[in-house]
Design a protein around this motif. Structure first.
Motif, short mmCIF file in Angstrom:
data_model
loop_
_atom_site.label_atom_id
_atom_site.label_comp_id
_atom_site.label_asym_id
_atom_site.label_seq_id
_atom_site.Cartn_x
_atom_site.Cartn_y
_atom_site.Cartn_z
N GLY A 1 39.40 3.21 47.48
CA GLY A 1 40.59 3.04 46.68
C GLY A 1 40.13 1.89 45.83
O GLY A 1 40.73 1.67 44.66
N GLU A 2 38.89 1.31 45.93
CA GLU A 2 38.64 -0.03 45.12
C GLU A 2 37.27 0.31 44.35
O GLU A 2 37.04 -0.26 43.25
CB GLU A 2 38.34 -1.29 46.01
N GLN A 3 36.57 1.06 44.75
CA GLN A 3 35.27 1.46 44.22
C GLN A 3 35.35 2.31 42.97
O GLN A 3 35.31 3.44 43.11
CB GLN A 3 34.07 1.82 45.23
N THR A 4 35.46 1.79 42.05
CA THR A 4 35.37 2.74 40.56
C THR A 4 34.34 2.74 39.48
O THR A 4 33.33 1.78 39.85
CB THR A 4 37.02 2.37 40.00
N GLY A 5 34.16 3.40 38.68
CA GLY A 5 33.38 3.60 37.67
C GLY A 5 31.80 4.11 38.17
O GLY A 5 31.69 4.55 39.37
N ASP A 6 30.83 3.49 37.59
CA ASP A 6 29.51 4.01 38.12
C ASP A 6 28.80 3.09 39.08
O ASP A 6 28.15 1.92 38.78
CB ASP A 6 28.34 3.94 36.94
N PHE A 7 29.28 3.05 40.50
CA PHE A 7 29.00 2.04 41.42
C PHE A 7 27.51 2.50 42.15
O PHE A 7 27.06 1.66 42.87
CB PHE A 7 30.15 2.05 42.42
N ALA B 1 38.52 -4.95 46.37
CA ALA B 1 38.20 -4.88 45.04
C ALA B 1 37.44 -6.11 44.22
O ALA B 1 36.44 -5.37 43.44
CB ALA B 1 39.44 -4.88 44.35
N ALA B 2 37.41 -6.98 44.89
CA ALA B 2 36.63 -8.19 44.05
C ALA B 2 35.18 -7.91 44.44
O ALA B 2 34.28 -8.11 43.51
CB ALA B 2 37.23 -9.54 44.72
N ILE B 3 34.75 -7.57 45.79
CA ILE B 3 33.61 -7.17 46.08
C ILE B 3 32.95 -6.07 45.27
O ILE B 3 31.72 -5.87 44.88
CB ILE B 3 33.66 -7.11 47.49
N ALA B 4 33.75 -4.93 45.29
CA ALA B 4 33.24 -3.89 44.83
C ALA B 4 33.17 -3.84 43.18
O ALA B 4 32.47 -2.80 42.58
CB ALA B 4 34.67 -2.67 44.84
N LYS B 5 33.50 -4.85 42.68
CA LYS B 5 32.91 -5.08 41.26
C LYS B 5 31.62 -5.37 41.04
O LYS B 5 31.11 -4.72 40.07
CB LYS B 5 33.93 -6.11 40.56
#
Length: 284
Positions: free
Chosen positions: A74-80, A196-200
């Motif tokens: 739910g929080e890991q978005t974009g090119d991770f 979400a803060a970590i997943a950035k």
């Protein structure tokens, strides 16, 4: 067995054994007795925790070899895929054993309060869950950043850090890896904002906890809705998401009475009894 029957049985056993036990010496019945006995004394509990953390090592190695692997759907978005790796762990009853606080509540006939809890945190006497220190060190040795997402209040961060440092948990170096409840206005008891803060900045490989709320913000819903949340996440359990056993407290305990902490203990207990299924008993 009722408290009255337990008392009578204890007195009879004392008489039969030749001893003398006064009524006031018999401890009262308590809902948390078996749960805390299991946490503190059962080798089965230790074996269960070690099993979870042994599986965590296997899953971590799998995740490191698969760049599309994430434990934060739910929080890991974009090119991770090329972000540095991290793991997210809850603290209480996932890394730290706080059963001494639970036993104090029993002996003092008290309910949880932030005041007494913070005093317990300040005592810095929580022990490490079996396998927890070893796993976090294993992750760190693999180049994986270890983040602690805890619902301990921000006011307990110093004591929490010192307690965990003494036990040997990785401290994060120059990265603040302790994300406490209330540390920022949006960091409430629900943990998705902190993930979400970590997943950035990191690819989250594993999420490890002891309560549904460590994985999904809908943990304080009805029992039927909690089952739906659990079933929807079926592909993640045992893979990206690992759960420690904790029978002493949690949203499972409060769900039967609608998470209404103002209800009297008697009403809370009745609500728990009412949701249990039972055998009809032997045929006459």
């Amino acid at each position: 067995m009722s408290a009255r029957k337990s008392l009578i049985l204890a007195l009879l056993l004392a008489v039969l054994s030749g001893g003398a036990v006064r009524a006031q010496d018999v401890p009262p019945a308590h809902d948390l007795l078996l749960a805390n006995l299991w946490i503190q004394r059962a080798v089965e509990y230790k074996a269960n925790a070690l099993t979870v953390y042994a599986l965590a090592r296997i899953r971590l190695d799998e995740a490191l070899s698969d760049r599309n692997w994430t434990a934060a759907p739910g929080e890991q978005t974009g090119d991770f895929q090329n972000l540095p790796p991290a793991v997210v762990l809850d603290v209480d009853e996932t890394l730290l054993d706080n059963s001494k606080y639970q036993v104090w509540l029993m002996r003092a006939d008290q309910s949880f309060s932030t005041k007494s809890w913070n005093q317990f945190c300040a005592a810095q006497i929580s022990a490490a869950i079996p396998g927890a220190v070893e796993f976090t060190k294993y992750a760190e040795a693999k180049g994986v950043k270890v983040f602690y997402v805890t619902n301990r209040g921000a006011e307990t961060e110093k004591d929490t850090r010192e307690n965990m440092a003494k036990l040997g948990f990785p401290m994060g170096g120059n990265v603040d890896t302790f994300l406490m409840q209330g540390e920022k206005p949006e960091w409430t008891g629900a943990k998705s904002a902190r993930r979400a803060a970590i997943a950035k900045d990191y690819r989250i490989l594993l999420n490890i906890g002891d309560n549904l709320g460590d994985f999904d913000d809908r943990y304080r819903s009805s029992e039927s809705d909690r089952v739906k949340v659990f079933e929807a996440a079926m592909p993640y359990w045992g893979k990206q998401w690992l759960m420690l056993a904790n029978p002493t407290y949690g949203s499972f305990d409060t769900s039967p009475y609608g998470h209404d902490f103002k209800k009297p203990r008697g009403e809370q207990r009745k609500a728990k009894w009412d949701v249990l299924e039972s055998w009809s008993g032997p045929t006459p």
